[in-house]
Write a protein that holds these residues in place. Structure first.
Motif, short mmCIF file in Angstrom:
data_model
loop_
_atom_site.label_atom_id
_atom_site.label_comp_id
_atom_site.label_asym_id
_atom_site.label_seq_id
_atom_site.Cartn_x
_atom_site.Cartn_y
_atom_site.Cartn_z
N ILE A 117 111.93 -2.27 -30.65
CA ILE A 117 111.25 -2.71 -29.44
C ILE A 117 111.64 -1.76 -28.32
CG2 ILE A 117 110.90 -4.63 -27.85
CD1 ILE A 117 112.12 -6.35 -30.26
N VAL A 118 110.64 -1.23 -27.64
CA VAL A 118 110.89 -0.26 -26.58
C VAL A 118 110.73 -0.96 -25.23
CG1 VAL A 118 110.21 1.95 -25.57
CG2 VAL A 118 110.02 1.60 -28.04
N TYR A 119 111.79 -0.87 -24.42
CA TYR A 119 111.77 -1.39 -23.05
C TYR A 119 111.83 -0.20 -22.10
CZ TYR A 119 112.81 -5.94 -25.05
OH TYR A 119 112.76 -7.10 -25.78
N GLU A 120 111.23 -0.35 -20.93
CA GLU A 120 111.23 0.73 -19.95
C GLU A 120 111.53 0.18 -18.56
OE1 GLU A 120 107.49 2.79 -18.41
OE2 GLU A 120 108.20 4.16 -19.99
N CYS A 121 112.29 0.95 -17.80
CA CYS A 121 112.59 0.57 -16.42
C CYS A 121 111.36 0.86 -15.57
CB CYS A 121 113.78 1.38 -15.91
SG CYS A 121 114.13 1.10 -14.17
N ALA A 127 113.97 4.71 -20.86
CA ALA A 127 113.53 3.95 -22.03
C ALA A 127 114.74 3.42 -22.80
CB ALA A 127 112.68 4.83 -22.93
N TYR A 128 114.61 2.22 -23.33
CA TYR A 128 115.66 1.59 -24.13
C TYR A 128 115.05 1.13 -25.44
CZ TYR A 128 118.20 1.45 -19.72
OH TYR A 128 118.82 1.80 -18.56
N ASN A 129 115.57 1.60 -26.54
CA ASN A 129 115.13 1.18 -27.87
C ASN A 129 116.09 0.11 -28.38
OD1 ASN A 129 113.13 3.13 -27.80
ND2 ASN A 129 114.41 4.65 -28.81
N ARG A 130 115.52 -1.01 -28.80
CA ARG A 130 116.34 -2.13 -29.26
C ARG A 130 115.82 -2.63 -30.60
NH1 ARG A 130 120.63 -4.18 -26.97
NH2 ARG A 130 119.85 -6.26 -27.30
N LYS A 131 116.72 -3.16 -31.42
CA LYS A 131 116.31 -3.79 -32.68
C LYS A 131 115.99 -5.26 -32.47
CE LYS A 131 118.59 -0.83 -36.00
NZ LYS A 131 119.50 -0.77 -37.13
#
Length: 158
Positions: A117-121, A127-131
């Motif tokens: 799951i990609v989150y962005e500020c 960008a932050y990639n999370r499982k």
């Protein structure tokens, strides 16, 4: 295999390998998720995860029983029964018990074919990639303290 068969097998392994009787209960515990088995210090009973028998076979389960019997006999003898204790490690080697149980195929498959799951500020575009999903109302960007938004989910096939 049922609980009665597990009890008989555990008693047999205890007599053959340790030369000592197993006088408590050995049962399957369907609630165990992350471990092959456990030895209960207060009741001295042993619980086994039945999925290890179903997915990895009889030999893997026998190894788990040997491991838990090492905890059992050392604890009752008043010697070091924890994983880090030298007595425990020596007894594991002596009886041919594994230190850790194998990984269940269902767990490794779930870990390999996951999603990202990609989150962005919204402020600095970091960008932050999370499982795993994250609660964007509680967390902010680690660089600028800006709000985060979910951009996309990437599914990997392998």
């Amino acid at each position: 295999m049922e609980n009665l068969e597990l009890q008989v097998l555990t008693e047999k392994i205890s007599e053959e390998l340790f030369g000592l009787p197993f006088v408590h209960k050995a049962v399957f515990n369907p609630r165990l998720k992350t471990t092959g088995g456990r030895y209960l210090l207060k009741s001295h009973n042993i619980e086994i995860n039945k999925r290890y028998l179903e997915q990895l076979g009889y030999e893997e389960m026998v190894g788990i029983i040997k491991h838990e019997l090492c905890h059992y006999h050392l604890h009752l003898a008043g010697r070091g029964y924890k994983h880090r204790d030298a007595d425990f490690r020596m007894l594991l080697k002596k009886v041919g018990a594994p230190r850790f149980c194998g990984q269940l195929p269902e767990k490794t498959a779930a870990r390999k074919s996951g999603k990202i799951i990609v989150y962005e500020c919204t402020a600095c575009r970091a960008a932050y990639n999370r499982k795993r999903n994250m609660d964007i109302s509680r967390y902010v960007c680690g660089k600028c303290r800006g709000k985060l938004k979910k951009v996309k989910e990437i599914y990997s096939s392998s």
